[in-house]
Design a protein around this motif. Sequence first.
Motif, PDB file in Angstrom:
ATOM      1  N   ILE A 153      -0.266  -9.485  -2.251  1.00  0.00           N
ATOM      2  CA  ILE A 153      -0.242  -9.242  -0.813  1.00  0.00           C
ATOM      3  C   ILE A 153       0.430  -7.900  -0.544  1.00  0.00           C
ATOM      4  O   ILE A 153       0.105  -7.205   0.421  1.00  0.00           O
ATOM      5  CB  ILE A 153       0.479 -10.388  -0.080  1.00  0.00           C
ATOM      6  CG1 ILE A 153      -0.199 -11.726  -0.395  1.00  0.00           C
ATOM      7  CG2 ILE A 153       0.497 -10.144   1.421  1.00  0.00           C
ATOM      8  CD1 ILE A 153      -1.700 -11.780  -0.129  1.00  0.00           C
ATOM      9  N   GLY A 154       1.335  -7.513  -1.443  1.00  0.00           N
ATOM     10  CA  GLY A 154       1.944  -6.195  -1.357  1.00  0.00           C
ATOM     11  C   GLY A 154       0.943  -5.067  -1.474  1.00  0.00           C
ATOM     12  O   GLY A 154       1.155  -3.974  -0.921  1.00  0.00           O
ATOM     13  N   MET A 155      -0.164  -5.263  -2.177  1.00  0.00           N
ATOM     14  CA  MET A 155      -1.211  -4.247  -2.241  1.00  0.00           C
ATOM     15  C   MET A 155      -1.704  -3.906  -0.845  1.00  0.00           C
ATOM     16  O   MET A 155      -1.950  -2.738  -0.521  1.00  0.00           O
ATOM     17  CB  MET A 155      -2.391  -4.735  -3.090  1.00  0.00           C
ATOM     18  CG  MET A 155      -2.121  -4.873  -4.553  1.00  0.00           C
ATOM     19  SD  MET A 155      -3.616  -5.351  -5.476  1.00  0.00           S
ATOM     20  CE  MET A 155      -4.572  -3.828  -5.382  1.00  0.00           C
ATOM     21  N   ILE A 156      -1.880  -4.933  -0.014  1.00  0.00           N
ATOM     22  CA  ILE A 156      -2.338  -4.716   1.360  1.00  0.00           C
ATOM     23  C   ILE A 156      -1.283  -3.922   2.119  1.00  0.00           C
ATOM     24  O   ILE A 156      -1.603  -2.963   2.832  1.00  0.00           O
ATOM     25  CB  ILE A 156      -2.616  -6.064   2.044  1.00  0.00           C
ATOM     26  CG1 ILE A 156      -3.700  -6.837   1.287  1.00  0.00           C
ATOM     27  CG2 ILE A 156      -3.019  -5.857   3.504  1.00  0.00           C
ATOM     28  CD1 ILE A 156      -3.883  -8.277   1.761  1.00  0.00           C
ATOM     29  N   GLY A 157      -0.017  -4.312   1.957  1.00  0.00           N
ATOM     30  CA  GLY A 157       1.068  -3.613   2.634  1.00  0.00           C
ATOM     31  C   GLY A 157       1.238  -2.178   2.194  1.00  0.00           C
ATOM     32  O   GLY A 157       1.809  -1.361   2.927  1.00  0.00           O
ATOM     33  N   LEU A 158       0.760  -1.838   1.007  1.00  0.00           N
ATOM     34  CA  LEU A 158       0.781  -0.455   0.524  1.00  0.00           C
ATOM     35  C   LEU A 158      -0.468   0.307   0.932  1.00  0.00           C
ATOM     36  O   LEU A 158      -0.560   1.521   0.726  1.00  0.00           O
ATOM     37  CB  LEU A 158       0.909  -0.428  -1.004  1.00  0.00           C
ATOM     38  CG  LEU A 158       2.217  -0.943  -1.595  1.00  0.00           C
ATOM     39  CD1 LEU A 158       2.152  -0.944  -3.119  1.00  0.00           C
ATOM     40  CD2 LEU A 158       3.405  -0.113  -1.119  1.00  0.00           C
ATOM     41  N   GLY A 159      -1.451  -0.402   1.466  1.00  0.00           N
ATOM     42  CA  GLY A 159      -2.706   0.240   1.849  1.00  0.00           C
ATOM     43  C   GLY A 159      -3.627   0.524   0.682  1.00  0.00           C
ATOM     44  O   GLY A 159      -4.520   1.369   0.771  1.00  0.00           O
TER      45      GLY A 159
END
Length: 502
Positions: free
Chosen positions: A247-253
Amino acid sequence: MAYFLTADGGTESLRARVYDLSGTCLGSVAVPYETKFSSGARAEQNPEDWWSAFVTASRQAITESRIDPAAIESICLATTSCTVVALDRDGRALRPAIIWMDVRANAEADAVLATGDDALITNGGGKGPVSAEWMVPKALWIARNEPEIFKAAHTICEYQDFMTLRLTGERAASLNNVALRWHYQTDRGGWATSLVEALGIPELMQKWPQRVVAPGEVVGTLSAKAADALGLPATVKLVQGGADALIGMIGLGVARPGQLALITGSSHLQFGVSETPLNAPGIWGSYPDCVYPKRYIVEGGQTSTGSIIAWLGRLMNGTMDLDGMNRKAVALEPGCDGLIVQDHFQGNRTPYTDPLSRGAIVGLTLAHEPHQIFRAIMEGIGFGTRAILDAMADAGYRGSEITVGGGAGASDLWLQIHADTAGLPVCVPASRDAPSVGSAVLAAHGAGHFATIDDGIAAMVKPGKRIEPRPREAALYNEIYQQYRALYPALKSIRELRGTTT
Protein backbone atom coordinates in the motif's frame (compact mmCIF):
# COMPACT_ATOMS: atom_id res chain seq x y z
CA MET A 1 -15.33 18.43 2.64
CA ALA A 2 -14.69 14.69 2.55
CA TYR A 3 -12.46 13.05 5.14
CA PHE A 4 -10.92 9.61 5.43
CA LEU A 5 -9.63 7.58 8.38
CA THR A 6 -6.56 5.41 7.83
CA ALA A 7 -4.56 3.07 10.00
CA ASP A 8 -1.00 1.81 9.62
CA GLY A 9 -0.83 -1.34 11.73
CA GLY A 10 2.88 -2.01 12.13
CA THR A 11 5.04 -4.32 14.19
CA GLU A 12 5.27 -2.11 17.28
CA SER A 13 2.20 0.13 17.09
CA LEU A 14 -0.86 1.21 15.15
CA ARG A 15 -1.02 4.78 13.86
CA ALA A 16 -4.37 6.27 12.88
CA ARG A 17 -4.48 9.31 10.63
CA VAL A 18 -7.21 11.54 9.21
CA TYR A 19 -6.82 12.89 5.66
CA ASP A 20 -8.76 15.26 3.47
CA LEU A 21 -9.30 14.98 -0.27
CA SER A 22 -6.08 16.86 -1.05
CA GLY A 23 -3.99 14.27 0.78
CA THR A 24 -3.31 16.54 3.76
CA CYS A 25 -2.99 14.80 7.13
CA LEU A 26 -5.11 16.57 9.74
CA GLY A 27 -4.61 14.29 12.73
CA SER A 28 -2.16 11.52 13.63
CA VAL A 29 -1.98 9.36 16.76
CA ALA A 30 -0.01 6.18 17.47
CA VAL A 31 -0.79 3.58 20.12
CA PRO A 32 1.79 0.86 20.90
CA TYR A 33 1.14 -2.81 21.53
CA GLU A 34 3.23 -5.67 22.83
CA THR A 35 5.10 -8.34 20.92
CA LYS A 36 6.07 -11.44 22.87
CA PHE A 37 9.27 -13.16 21.77
CA SER A 38 10.35 -16.69 22.67
CA SER A 39 12.99 -19.21 21.64
CA GLY A 40 12.85 -20.69 18.18
CA ALA A 41 12.59 -17.26 16.49
CA ARG A 42 8.99 -16.93 17.65
CA ALA A 43 7.10 -13.62 17.80
CA GLU A 44 3.43 -13.29 18.73
CA GLN A 45 0.81 -10.60 19.35
CA ASN A 46 -2.68 -10.48 20.82
CA PRO A 47 -5.19 -9.49 18.07
CA GLU A 48 -7.37 -7.78 20.68
CA ASP A 49 -4.50 -5.33 21.16
CA TRP A 50 -4.77 -4.32 17.48
CA TRP A 51 -8.46 -3.55 17.86
CA SER A 52 -7.98 -1.67 21.11
CA ALA A 53 -5.14 0.37 19.59
CA PHE A 54 -7.21 1.14 16.50
CA VAL A 55 -10.20 2.39 18.50
CA THR A 56 -8.07 4.54 20.81
CA ALA A 57 -5.84 5.97 18.05
CA SER A 58 -8.79 6.64 15.72
CA ARG A 59 -10.85 8.51 18.29
CA GLN A 60 -7.86 10.63 19.28
CA ALA A 61 -6.81 11.33 15.67
CA ILE A 62 -10.34 12.47 14.81
CA THR A 63 -10.34 14.76 17.86
CA GLU A 64 -6.94 16.13 16.88
CA SER A 65 -8.17 16.81 13.33
CA ARG A 66 -11.03 18.98 14.68
CA ILE A 67 -13.52 17.65 12.17
CA ASP A 68 -17.04 16.38 12.68
CA PRO A 69 -16.78 12.57 12.92
CA ALA A 70 -19.92 12.38 10.75
CA ALA A 71 -17.81 13.79 7.88
CA ILE A 72 -15.63 10.64 7.75
CA GLU A 73 -16.69 8.83 4.57
CA SER A 74 -14.47 5.76 4.55
CA ILE A 75 -11.75 3.83 6.34
CA CYS A 76 -8.76 1.97 4.88
CA LEU A 77 -6.01 0.05 6.67
CA ALA A 78 -2.46 -1.00 5.83
CA THR A 79 -1.12 -3.71 8.12
CA THR A 80 1.75 -6.11 8.46
CA SER A 81 1.55 -9.05 6.08
CA CYS A 82 2.09 -12.73 6.94
CA THR A 83 0.69 -12.10 10.43
CA VAL A 84 -1.46 -15.22 10.77
CA VAL A 85 -4.53 -15.49 13.02
CA ALA A 86 -6.72 -18.50 13.89
CA LEU A 87 -10.29 -17.52 14.86
CA ASP A 88 -13.36 -19.34 16.16
CA ARG A 89 -16.86 -18.90 14.68
CA ASP A 90 -17.37 -15.73 16.71
CA GLY A 91 -14.17 -14.16 15.44
CA ARG A 92 -12.23 -14.63 18.66
CA ALA A 93 -8.57 -15.61 18.47
CA LEU A 94 -7.88 -19.22 19.46
CA ARG A 95 -4.18 -18.47 20.02
CA PRO A 96 -1.89 -15.44 19.77
CA ALA A 97 -1.21 -14.26 16.23
CA ILE A 98 2.00 -15.56 14.65
CA ILE A 99 3.41 -12.31 13.30
CA TRP A 100 5.37 -11.76 10.11
CA MET A 101 8.88 -11.98 11.62
CA ASP A 102 8.17 -15.35 13.28
CA VAL A 103 10.10 -18.02 11.35
CA ARG A 104 9.30 -21.13 13.39
CA ALA A 105 7.84 -22.72 10.23
CA ASN A 106 11.20 -23.37 8.53
CA ALA A 107 10.58 -27.11 8.13
CA GLU A 108 7.10 -26.39 6.79
CA ALA A 109 8.53 -23.91 4.26
CA ASP A 110 10.82 -26.68 3.00
CA ALA A 111 7.79 -28.99 2.74
CA VAL A 112 5.95 -26.39 0.67
CA LEU A 113 8.87 -26.07 -1.74
CA ALA A 114 9.22 -29.88 -1.96
CA THR A 115 5.73 -30.17 -3.48
CA GLY A 116 6.98 -28.59 -6.70
CA ASP A 117 3.51 -27.15 -7.18
CA ASP A 118 2.92 -24.75 -10.07
CA ALA A 119 1.91 -22.04 -7.58
CA LEU A 120 5.57 -21.79 -6.53
CA ILE A 121 6.39 -19.90 -9.71
CA THR A 122 6.34 -16.72 -7.58
CA ASN A 123 9.26 -18.07 -5.55
CA GLY A 124 12.26 -17.48 -7.77
CA GLY A 125 10.49 -18.89 -10.83
CA GLY A 126 9.73 -22.10 -8.94
CA LYS A 127 13.27 -22.66 -7.70
CA GLY A 128 12.53 -21.19 -4.26
CA PRO A 129 13.11 -20.66 -1.52
CA VAL A 130 9.76 -20.43 0.22
CA SER A 131 9.87 -18.11 3.22
CA ALA A 132 8.84 -19.39 6.64
CA GLU A 133 7.12 -16.01 7.04
CA TRP A 134 4.40 -16.80 4.47
CA MET A 135 0.84 -17.95 5.12
CA VAL A 136 0.97 -21.58 3.95
CA PRO A 137 4.03 -22.62 6.03
CA LYS A 138 2.54 -21.00 9.13
CA ALA A 139 -0.87 -22.64 8.60
CA LEU A 140 0.88 -25.97 8.08
CA TRP A 141 2.85 -25.44 11.30
CA ILE A 142 -0.40 -24.96 13.23
CA ALA A 143 -1.87 -28.10 11.65
CA ARG A 144 1.21 -30.16 12.56
CA ASN A 145 1.96 -28.76 16.01
CA GLU A 146 -1.39 -27.54 17.33
CA PRO A 147 -3.89 -29.86 15.61
CA GLU A 148 -6.64 -29.04 18.11
CA ILE A 149 -6.33 -25.34 17.24
CA PHE A 150 -6.27 -26.07 13.53
CA LYS A 151 -9.37 -28.26 13.79
CA ALA A 152 -11.26 -25.71 15.89
CA ALA A 153 -10.37 -22.76 13.66
CA HIS A 154 -13.33 -21.52 11.64
CA THR A 155 -11.12 -18.89 10.00
CA ILE A 156 -7.38 -18.71 9.39
CA CYS A 157 -6.48 -15.30 8.06
CA GLU A 158 -4.25 -12.25 8.53
CA TYR A 159 -4.14 -9.08 10.65
CA GLN A 160 -5.91 -7.20 7.84
CA ASP A 161 -8.74 -9.74 7.66
CA PHE A 162 -9.21 -9.80 11.44
CA MET A 163 -9.74 -6.04 11.38
CA THR A 164 -12.13 -6.37 8.43
CA LEU A 165 -14.19 -8.92 10.35
CA ARG A 166 -14.22 -6.75 13.48
CA LEU A 167 -15.19 -3.62 11.55
CA THR A 168 -17.86 -5.03 9.22
CA GLY A 169 -18.66 -8.61 10.19
CA GLU A 170 -17.48 -9.63 6.71
CA ARG A 171 -15.25 -12.69 6.33
CA ALA A 172 -13.09 -11.38 3.51
CA ALA A 173 -9.43 -11.44 2.49
CA SER A 174 -7.38 -8.78 0.74
CA LEU A 175 -6.32 -9.67 -2.79
CA ASN A 176 -3.13 -7.81 -1.95
CA ASN A 177 -2.16 -10.22 0.82
CA VAL A 178 -3.35 -13.44 -0.81
CA ALA A 179 -1.53 -12.65 -4.06
CA LEU A 180 1.59 -11.56 -2.22
CA ARG A 181 1.96 -14.31 0.41
CA TRP A 182 -0.75 -16.98 -0.04
CA HIS A 183 0.21 -18.13 -3.58
CA TYR A 184 -3.12 -16.85 -4.93
CA GLN A 185 -2.81 -15.93 -8.62
CA THR A 186 -5.62 -14.27 -10.54
CA ASP A 187 -4.03 -15.24 -13.86
CA ARG A 188 -3.70 -18.92 -12.87
CA GLY A 189 -7.13 -19.74 -11.48
CA GLY A 190 -6.91 -18.07 -8.07
CA TRP A 191 -6.42 -20.29 -5.02
CA ALA A 192 -3.44 -22.67 -4.78
CA THR A 193 -5.75 -25.63 -4.16
CA SER A 194 -3.35 -28.29 -5.43
CA LEU A 195 -0.57 -26.95 -3.18
CA VAL A 196 -2.74 -27.18 -0.06
CA GLU A 197 -3.92 -30.66 -1.02
CA ALA A 198 -0.35 -31.85 -1.63
CA LEU A 199 0.50 -30.78 1.92
CA GLY A 200 -2.33 -32.90 3.33
CA ILE A 201 -4.42 -30.02 4.69
CA PRO A 202 -7.24 -29.63 2.12
CA GLU A 203 -9.55 -28.31 4.86
CA LEU A 204 -7.45 -25.13 4.97
CA MET A 205 -9.24 -24.02 1.81
CA GLN A 206 -12.51 -23.70 3.74
CA LYS A 207 -10.84 -21.98 6.68
CA TRP A 208 -9.53 -19.19 4.46
CA PRO A 209 -12.01 -16.38 3.73
CA GLN A 210 -13.57 -17.21 0.37
CA ARG A 211 -14.39 -13.62 -0.53
CA VAL A 212 -11.35 -11.86 -1.99
CA VAL A 213 -11.51 -8.07 -2.27
CA ALA A 214 -9.04 -5.98 -4.28
CA PRO A 215 -7.40 -2.84 -2.84
CA GLY A 216 -9.69 0.15 -3.32
CA GLU A 217 -12.91 -1.89 -3.45
CA VAL A 218 -15.57 -1.48 -0.77
CA VAL A 219 -15.78 -4.42 1.64
CA GLY A 220 -18.91 -3.13 3.39
CA THR A 221 -20.05 -0.60 5.98
CA LEU A 222 -19.38 -0.50 9.70
CA SER A 223 -21.28 -2.86 11.94
CA ALA A 224 -23.37 -1.19 14.63
CA LYS A 225 -20.93 -2.41 17.29
CA ALA A 226 -17.86 -1.08 15.44
CA ALA A 227 -19.56 2.23 14.69
CA ASP A 228 -20.39 2.68 18.36
CA ALA A 229 -16.83 1.84 19.44
CA LEU A 230 -15.37 4.36 17.00
CA GLY A 231 -18.00 7.05 17.43
CA LEU A 232 -18.73 7.03 13.68
CA PRO A 233 -21.89 6.61 11.59
CA ALA A 234 -22.68 3.03 10.53
CA THR A 235 -22.75 4.31 6.93
CA VAL A 236 -18.95 4.71 6.88
CA LYS A 237 -17.44 2.41 4.23
CA LEU A 238 -14.52 0.06 4.83
CA VAL A 239 -12.33 0.13 1.73
CA GLN A 240 -9.94 -2.77 1.22
CA GLY A 241 -6.30 -2.10 1.97
CA GLY A 242 -3.46 -4.60 2.28
CA ALA A 243 0.17 -5.13 3.23
CA ASP A 244 1.82 -1.97 4.52
CA ALA A 245 4.76 -2.02 2.10
CA LEU A 246 2.58 -2.63 -0.95
CA ILE A 247 0.00 0.00 0.00
CA GLY A 248 3.05 2.18 0.51
CA MET A 249 3.72 1.92 -3.23
CA ILE A 250 0.50 3.87 -3.79
CA GLY A 251 1.54 6.44 -1.19
CA LEU A 252 4.85 6.89 -3.02
CA GLY A 253 3.08 7.30 -6.35
CA VAL A 254 4.78 4.24 -7.85
CA ALA A 255 2.23 2.99 -10.37
CA ARG A 256 3.84 3.06 -13.82
CA PRO A 257 6.06 0.44 -15.47
CA GLY A 258 9.68 1.43 -15.01
CA GLN A 259 9.13 2.94 -11.58
CA LEU A 260 10.68 1.31 -8.54
CA ALA A 261 9.58 1.66 -4.92
CA LEU A 262 12.28 1.37 -2.25
CA ILE A 263 10.70 0.88 1.17
CA THR A 264 13.37 1.48 3.81
CA GLY A 265 13.73 0.89 7.52
CA SER A 266 15.45 -1.94 9.37
CA SER A 267 15.37 -3.75 6.03
CA HIS A 268 14.86 -2.74 2.38
CA LEU A 269 12.09 -3.85 0.05
CA GLN A 270 12.21 -3.17 -3.69
CA PHE A 271 9.01 -3.29 -5.77
CA GLY A 272 8.58 -2.69 -9.47
CA VAL A 273 5.44 -2.34 -11.60
CA SER A 274 5.17 -4.35 -14.81
CA GLU A 275 2.52 -4.78 -17.49
CA THR A 276 3.63 -8.38 -18.09
CA PRO A 277 4.45 -11.28 -15.72
CA LEU A 278 8.06 -11.79 -14.67
CA ASN A 279 9.19 -14.94 -12.87
CA ALA A 280 12.86 -15.69 -12.48
CA PRO A 281 15.53 -16.86 -10.02
CA GLY A 282 16.76 -14.08 -7.76
CA ILE A 283 13.44 -12.24 -7.50
CA TRP A 284 10.02 -12.84 -5.96
CA GLY A 285 6.79 -12.49 -7.86
CA SER A 286 5.45 -11.35 -10.05
CA TYR A 287 2.11 -10.85 -8.34
CA PRO A 288 -0.86 -10.11 -10.62
CA ASP A 289 -3.45 -7.44 -9.70
CA CYS A 290 -2.23 -7.24 -6.11
CA VAL A 291 -2.01 -3.44 -6.08
CA TYR A 292 -3.27 -2.17 -9.45
CA PRO A 293 -5.68 -3.92 -11.84
CA LYS A 294 -3.98 -5.57 -14.82
CA ARG A 295 -0.49 -4.81 -13.54
CA TYR A 296 2.12 -7.08 -11.97
CA ILE A 297 4.41 -6.39 -9.01
CA VAL A 298 7.94 -7.78 -8.93
CA GLU A 299 9.78 -7.92 -5.60
CA GLY A 300 13.26 -7.95 -4.14
CA GLY A 301 14.46 -7.46 -0.59
CA GLN A 302 17.45 -6.99 1.71
CA THR A 303 17.10 -8.53 5.15
CA SER A 304 19.33 -6.07 7.01
CA THR A 305 19.93 -2.44 6.05
CA GLY A 306 19.08 0.24 8.61
CA SER A 307 19.56 -2.46 11.22
CA ILE A 308 23.28 -2.55 10.32
CA ILE A 309 23.58 1.15 11.20
CA ALA A 310 21.83 0.34 14.49
CA TRP A 311 24.35 -2.49 15.03
CA LEU A 312 27.23 -0.06 14.60
CA GLY A 313 25.58 2.23 17.16
CA ARG A 314 25.42 -0.63 19.66
CA LEU A 315 29.11 -1.39 19.13
CA MET A 316 29.79 2.23 20.02
CA ASN A 317 27.82 1.78 23.28
CA GLY A 318 25.21 4.31 22.28
CA THR A 319 27.76 7.10 21.79
CA MET A 320 27.27 7.41 18.02
CA ASP A 321 26.38 10.99 17.03
CA LEU A 322 24.36 10.33 13.88
CA ASP A 323 24.44 13.94 12.68
CA GLY A 324 28.17 14.16 13.31
CA MET A 325 28.80 10.86 11.52
CA ASN A 326 26.84 12.11 8.52
CA ARG A 327 28.80 15.37 8.37
CA LYS A 328 32.13 13.53 8.38
CA ALA A 329 30.94 10.78 5.99
CA VAL A 330 29.71 13.28 3.38
CA ALA A 331 33.27 14.52 2.87
CA LEU A 332 34.65 11.05 2.07
CA GLU A 333 35.40 9.72 -1.39
CA PRO A 334 33.48 6.64 -2.63
CA GLY A 335 35.10 3.49 -1.30
CA CYS A 336 36.04 4.90 2.11
CA ASP A 337 39.76 4.31 1.58
CA GLY A 338 39.44 0.69 0.53
CA LEU A 339 36.47 -0.48 2.63
CA ILE A 340 33.77 -2.74 1.22
CA VAL A 341 30.85 -4.04 3.27
CA GLN A 342 28.79 -7.10 2.38
CA ASP A 343 25.33 -6.32 3.76
CA HIS A 344 24.26 -9.91 4.56
CA PHE A 345 24.27 -9.48 8.36
CA GLN A 346 21.06 -11.55 8.62
CA GLY A 347 21.53 -13.59 5.46
CA ASN A 348 20.55 -12.64 1.94
CA ARG A 349 16.94 -12.48 0.82
CA THR A 350 17.53 -11.64 -2.86
CA PRO A 351 19.15 -12.12 -5.30
CA TYR A 352 21.01 -15.06 -3.71
CA THR A 353 18.31 -16.13 -1.23
CA ASP A 354 20.97 -17.56 1.07
CA PRO A 355 20.02 -17.48 4.77
CA LEU A 356 23.49 -18.72 5.76
CA SER A 357 25.39 -15.86 4.13
CA ARG A 358 26.84 -13.37 6.58
CA GLY A 359 28.03 -9.79 6.67
CA ALA A 360 31.63 -8.81 6.09
CA ILE A 361 33.78 -5.68 6.33
CA VAL A 362 36.75 -6.03 3.99
CA GLY A 363 39.79 -3.77 3.73
CA LEU A 364 40.04 -2.57 7.33
CA THR A 365 43.25 -0.89 8.48
CA LEU A 366 44.34 0.68 11.76
CA ALA A 367 43.80 4.07 10.14
CA HIS A 368 40.06 3.61 9.55
CA GLU A 369 37.67 5.60 11.73
CA PRO A 370 34.04 4.98 12.68
CA HIS A 371 32.63 7.48 10.15
CA GLN A 372 34.41 5.61 7.34
CA ILE A 373 32.83 2.32 8.45
CA PHE A 374 29.51 4.18 8.75
CA ARG A 375 29.66 5.34 5.13
CA ALA A 376 30.98 1.98 3.90
CA ILE A 377 27.90 0.32 5.43
CA MET A 378 25.67 2.71 3.47
CA GLU A 379 27.61 1.95 0.30
CA GLY A 380 27.34 -1.81 0.88
CA ILE A 381 23.58 -1.47 1.31
CA GLY A 382 23.46 0.57 -1.90
CA PHE A 383 25.38 -2.18 -3.69
CA GLY A 384 22.94 -4.75 -2.31
CA THR A 385 20.06 -2.76 -3.78
CA ARG A 386 21.87 -2.55 -7.12
CA ALA A 387 22.37 -6.34 -7.13
CA ILE A 388 18.61 -6.74 -6.82
CA LEU A 389 17.96 -4.21 -9.59
CA ASP A 390 20.41 -6.15 -11.77
CA ALA A 391 18.49 -9.38 -11.06
CA MET A 392 15.27 -7.63 -12.04
CA ALA A 393 16.93 -6.37 -15.22
CA ASP A 394 18.10 -9.90 -16.06
CA ALA A 395 14.47 -11.01 -15.71
CA GLY A 396 13.34 -8.25 -18.07
CA TYR A 397 12.44 -5.39 -15.72
CA ARG A 398 14.53 -2.24 -15.95
CA GLY A 399 13.74 0.63 -13.64
CA SER A 400 14.03 4.25 -14.72
CA GLU A 401 13.84 5.85 -11.25
CA ILE A 402 13.66 4.90 -7.57
CA THR A 403 11.10 6.39 -5.20
CA VAL A 404 12.02 6.09 -1.52
CA GLY A 405 9.77 5.81 1.51
CA GLY A 406 10.67 5.24 5.14
CA GLY A 407 13.59 6.22 7.31
CA ALA A 408 16.29 6.53 4.62
CA GLY A 409 14.36 9.40 3.04
CA ALA A 410 15.51 11.62 5.92
CA SER A 411 19.23 11.22 5.07
CA ASP A 412 20.53 13.18 2.08
CA LEU A 413 23.76 11.16 2.16
CA TRP A 414 21.94 7.83 2.04
CA LEU A 415 19.73 9.03 -0.82
CA GLN A 416 22.72 10.28 -2.81
CA ILE A 417 24.63 7.02 -2.28
CA HIS A 418 21.61 5.04 -3.53
CA ALA A 419 21.37 7.27 -6.61
CA ASP A 420 25.09 6.96 -7.34
CA THR A 421 25.40 3.19 -6.73
CA ALA A 422 22.28 2.40 -8.79
CA GLY A 423 22.95 5.02 -11.45
CA LEU A 424 19.30 6.08 -11.25
CA PRO A 425 17.45 9.19 -10.03
CA VAL A 426 16.03 8.89 -6.51
CA CYS A 427 12.73 10.61 -5.68
CA VAL A 428 11.24 11.34 -2.26
CA PRO A 429 7.59 12.49 -2.08
CA ALA A 430 6.52 15.31 0.23
CA SER A 431 5.19 12.77 2.76
CA ARG A 432 7.24 9.72 3.68
CA ASP A 433 4.25 8.15 5.50
CA ALA A 434 3.64 6.04 2.43
CA PRO A 435 1.32 3.32 3.84
CA SER A 436 -0.99 5.95 5.35
CA VAL A 437 -1.04 8.14 2.23
CA GLY A 438 -1.67 5.04 0.11
CA SER A 439 -4.55 4.07 2.40
CA ALA A 440 -6.00 7.57 2.05
CA VAL A 441 -5.85 7.29 -1.74
CA LEU A 442 -7.66 3.94 -1.61
CA ALA A 443 -10.24 5.27 0.85
CA ALA A 444 -11.02 8.23 -1.42
CA HIS A 445 -11.18 5.99 -4.49
CA GLY A 446 -13.48 3.53 -2.74
CA ALA A 447 -15.71 6.38 -1.58
CA GLY A 448 -16.22 7.37 -5.22
CA HIS A 449 -14.08 10.52 -5.45
CA PHE A 450 -11.65 9.12 -8.03
CA ALA A 451 -12.44 6.78 -10.91
CA THR A 452 -9.10 4.98 -10.58
CA ILE A 453 -6.30 4.59 -8.05
CA ASP A 454 -4.05 6.42 -10.51
CA ASP A 455 -6.38 9.43 -10.42
CA GLY A 456 -6.20 9.39 -6.63
CA ILE A 457 -2.40 9.32 -6.74
CA ALA A 458 -2.35 12.33 -9.07
CA ALA A 459 -4.54 14.32 -6.66
CA MET A 460 -3.25 13.22 -3.25
CA VAL A 461 0.45 12.26 -3.53
CA LYS A 462 2.58 15.40 -3.48
CA PRO A 463 6.02 15.50 -5.11
CA GLY A 464 9.06 16.24 -2.98
CA LYS A 465 12.73 16.19 -3.95
CA ARG A 466 14.66 14.42 -6.70
CA ILE A 467 18.32 13.39 -6.42
CA GLU A 468 20.24 12.73 -9.63
CA PRO A 469 23.19 10.35 -9.81
CA ARG A 470 26.53 12.15 -10.11
CA PRO A 471 28.46 10.89 -13.17
CA ARG A 472 31.92 10.86 -11.52
CA GLU A 473 30.76 9.11 -8.35
CA ALA A 474 28.56 6.69 -10.29
CA ALA A 475 31.57 5.65 -12.39
CA LEU A 476 33.71 5.10 -9.28
CA TYR A 477 30.94 3.08 -7.63
CA ASN A 478 30.56 0.96 -10.73
CA GLU A 479 34.16 -0.20 -10.31
CA ILE A 480 33.75 -0.87 -6.57
CA TYR A 481 30.49 -2.70 -7.23
CA GLN A 482 32.35 -5.34 -9.24
CA GLN A 483 34.50 -6.00 -6.16
CA TYR A 484 31.37 -6.16 -3.99
CA ARG A 485 29.86 -8.79 -6.31
CA ALA A 486 33.05 -10.87 -6.02
CA LEU A 487 32.70 -11.03 -2.24
CA TYR A 488 29.69 -13.34 -2.07
CA PRO A 489 31.10 -16.30 -4.06
CA ALA A 490 34.48 -15.93 -2.34
CA LEU A 491 32.98 -15.93 1.16
CA LYS A 492 30.60 -18.74 0.26
CA SER A 493 33.50 -20.94 -0.82
CA ILE A 494 35.28 -20.23 2.49
CA ARG A 495 32.08 -21.08 4.38
CA GLU A 496 31.78 -24.38 2.52
CA LEU A 497 35.42 -25.23 3.31
CA ARG A 498 34.81 -24.55 6.99
CA GLY A 499 31.46 -26.32 6.96
CA THR A 500 29.85 -23.40 8.77
CA THR A 501 28.71 -19.81 8.26
CA THR A 502 31.12 -17.03 7.39
